[in-house]
Design a protein around this motif. Structure first.
Motif, PDB file in Angstrom:
ATOM      1  N   LEU A 197       0.829  -1.209   0.000  1.00  0.00           N
ATOM      2  CA  LEU A 197       0.000   0.000   0.000  1.00  0.00           C
ATOM      3  C   LEU A 197       0.862   1.258   0.000  1.00  0.00           C
ATOM      4  N   ASP A 198       0.366   2.291  -0.729  1.00  0.00           N
ATOM      5  CA  ASP A 198       1.046   3.584  -0.744  1.00  0.00           C
ATOM      6  C   ASP A 198      -0.019   4.666  -0.785  1.00  0.00           C
ATOM      7  N   ASN A 199      -0.263   5.268   0.378  1.00  0.00           N
ATOM      8  CA  ASN A 199      -1.314   6.267   0.539  1.00  0.00           C
ATOM      9  C   ASN A 199      -2.672   5.673   0.156  1.00  0.00           C
ATOM     10  N   GLY A 200      -2.985   4.577   0.810  1.00  0.00           N
ATOM     11  CA  GLY A 200      -4.261   3.942   0.544  1.00  0.00           C
ATOM     12  C   GLY A 200      -4.646   2.972   1.634  1.00  0.00           C
ATOM     13  N   TRP A 201      -5.825   2.255   1.388  1.00  0.00           N
ATOM     14  CA  TRP A 201      -6.313   1.332   2.403  1.00  0.00           C
ATOM     15  C   TRP A 201      -6.855   0.081   1.724  1.00  0.00           C
ATOM     16  N   LEU A 202      -6.936  -0.982   2.558  1.00  0.00           N
ATOM     17  CA  LEU A 202      -7.452  -2.264   2.054  1.00  0.00           C
ATOM     18  C   LEU A 202      -8.129  -2.981   3.208  1.00  0.00           C
TER      19      LEU A 202
END
Length: 621
Positions: A503-508
């Motif tokens: 992840l790079d500046n995000g969500w899961l």
């Protein structure tokens, strides 16, 4: 042996030592000078009677060594007087025993020293490679002598005197130089001796005009009568009615100052108490104004064998002090600042504070001249529960060493346990909060903390890997994924599921299921969200969240299983899934870690608070 006749009264005197050059006639007090074969009469000696157990003709011991006193010379200076006793040891060697306010030194003449014309406090002198510093200067008048002496002295002659101490030692120098003839100089080298190590029997009785023990005095200011306490010498006496300070001399009384206000004390002049195994009587009390509304109280204590002691009190904290010759150089004293380390007599001390004080109150009887307004500067060093203090005046540098005394002990010693007032603050020399037992408990506690910290860290180890798979971005974008079959061994208790992402500046968001391979039954499930953001703001980088998650769960019965994942997020990163067994639960060692921190943490915090209170005033400076 040689016999001479006094030129004044004709009395005969036998000379026992060939080195004798001066005799004081015991009948008419005339000073007799022996010059070659000529006997010359000088002035009459007018000296006070002995103020202690020392007396011409007596034998005794100094530090266990036998001496016989043959003669005495007395000097008077602005704030008091001292005696120099000429003595012979058991081998016939000659010595001088100097007595000043119940402080003693044993000395012998020396000539191997250069004394500069101008001498001040701190002036350095060299003798046989040893370094001395002058700690007292002044002028004194010879009031006379008695017995037989190896030196000439002129009654009424004025001398410059300089006392010096060897740095870090109890060795001393005494220098006397005639004001009218500077070439007429006597230098003596020796060592300081504690008063309890000087034993010449019982104290001699003295006449009333010597102003010693139990003397009745009539105040020249108010006319009231009062009596001094039983001590060997009194120079200053304070009227118990009007508070006038009176200077006591051989010719009478003189008022020198007066207390501007009355101060309250828990202990009174005349109270006696048992301290350090010796019974002391309070013979004087003082209050010192240290500025900023800070005051310290001081009691002058007297014991015939131990001499004078000073019991100082600040905010309910007490220390018992005695004079010492051992100290650092004046330059070290002048440059020491709070918390700096100083070597004193081979031991390390910490500078606590420095300042100035004025004498604000005095009563009782003192062996020196004291008046309201007297000023000095001071520097205190501590090694709790010990304290070392240096007081510097215009003409004298004095050193004292002492130790903290519990306030309950002090009140009990003076039979006032029922009136005990606990200290208001932690005193400079108060014992450390960490007693040996508490310190041991704290270190044992820290050891347990370390053990539990290692145990907690061990729970983050990976255990045995059962499955490790990487999902591409397409598989993640699909939103569903089922792992290959893996086998859970029999007897497994704890399993771990770790998900790592790119992840790079995000969500899961990830929902996981544990599926039995044969039956496809779901035997466990959990949910988690992985989020990671970072950036720059104001020229500094920042980040929050994490790219990975780890879950521990109870292991199912041994057999074949699969992991199913359901994923949804604003990115489709690469995801690595790892399934392990043999993992250790963190919560139990973590709980033990927290519990083990209680004792050492509490002791550490209490000690820090204790020291902060001790140093609080200085920390604000």
């Amino acid at each position: 042996m040689k016999t001479i006749q006094c030129p004044s009264c004709g009395a005969g005197h036998t000379i026992h030592n060939p080195g004798i050059s001066t005799i004081v006639c015991e009948y008419c007090r005339t000073t007799i000078y022996l010059e070659a074969d000529v006997v010359r009469a000088g002035k009459k000696s007018v000296v006070a009677e002995p103020r202690s157990s020392l007396a011409v003709g007596k034998s005794g011991t100094v530090e266990g060594r036998p001496f016989t006193l043959v003669g005495r010379v007395q000097f008077e200076h602005a704030t008091g007087r001292w005696d120099e006793w000429y003595a012979l040891d058991s081998g016939g060697r000659t010595w001088w025993i100097v007595e000043d306010e119940k402080n003693y030194s044993v000395e012998q003449p020396t000539t191997d020293i250069h004394v500069p014309p101008d001498v001040a406090l701190g002036t350095r002198l060299e003798l046989d490679g040893s370094r001395f510093e002058v700690d007292e200067i002044g002028q004194a008048r010879c009031t006379g002598g008695e017995g037989q002496l190896p030196r000439h002295f002129d009654v009424g002659e004025t001398y410059d005197y300089f006392d010096a101490s060897e740095i870090g030692s109890k060795n001393v120098l005494t220098i006397e130089r005639s004001v009218t003839d500077p070439s007429d100089m006597e230098v003596y080298y020796g060592r300081a001796v504690r008063p309890e190590h000087v034993d010449f029997g019982d104290v001699q009785s003295t006449p009333a005009m010597d102003f010693t023990a139990g003397v009745a005095i009539q105040c020249v200011t108010c006319g009231a009568g009062f009596e001094t306490r039983p001590q060997e010498e009194v120079v200053t006496a304070v009227c118990t009615h009007c508070g006038s300070q009176l200077q006591l001399t051989e010719t009478g009384l003189k008022a020198i100052s007066q207390n501007p206000r009355h101060w309250t004390f828990p202990f009174s002049v005349g109270d006696s108490g048992l301290l350090e195994g010796h019974r002391y009587e309070i013979v004087g009390r003082m209050v010192h104004d240290e500025g900023w509304s800070e005051y310290s109280r001081e009691y002058l204590l007297w014991n015939k064998q131990q001499g004078y002691r000073w019991m100082e009190e600040y905010e309910g904290n007490y220390v018992l002090m005695r004079p010492t010759q051992i100290g650092p150089s004046k330059a070290v004293v002048d440059t020491a600042w709070p918390r700096s380390k100083v070597d004193i007599g081979g031991q390390t001390w910490t500078c606590f504070e420095r300042g100035h004080s004025n004498l604000a109150f005095v009563d009782g009887a003192l062996p020196w001249l004291a008046k309201i307004g007297d000023k000095n500067s001071y520097v205190d060093f501590i090694d709790p529960p010990r304290i070392y203090s240096v007081e510097v005046g215009d003409l004298e540098l004095e050193r004292f060493v002492g130790e903290h005394i519990d306030s309950k002990t002090v009140y009990a010693a003076f039979n006032k346990a029922d009136k005990h007032v606990p200290p208001l603050v932690v005193g400079p020399a108060a014992p450390p909060y960490l007693t040996p037992a508490r310190k041991a408990a704290m270190w044992v506690g820290w050891l347990f903390v370390l053990v539990n910290l290692l145990a907690t860290g061990a729970t983050f180890s990976g255990g045995t890997t059962l499955l490790s798979e990487s999902l591409g971005q397409g598989e993640v974008a699909n939103g569903e994924w089922t792992s290959p079959v893996f086998t859970v061994p029999d007897g497994a208790t704890v399993m771990g599921l770790k998900v790592e992402t790119s992840l790079d500046n995000g969500w899961l968001a990830i929902d996981s299921e544990l599926i039995e391979a044969d039956t496809e039954d779901i035997v466990g499930a959990s949910s988690a969200e992985v989020a990671y953001y970072h950036g720059y703001e104001g020229g500094e980088s920042w980040s929050e969240g994490s790219r990975k998650k780890r879950k521990l769960f109870k292991a199912p019965p041994g057999g074949d299983y699969q992991i199913g994942l359901y994923m949804e997020g604003d990115q489709h990163p690469i995801v690595t899934v790892t399934v392990t067994t043999g993992n250790k639960l963190t919560r139990y060692p973590l709980l033990m870690l927290i519990l083990s921190l209680i004792v050492p943490g509490w002791l550490f915090i209490r000690n820090q608070a204790h020291e902060q209170q001790r140093w609080g005033v200085d920390d604000d400076d």
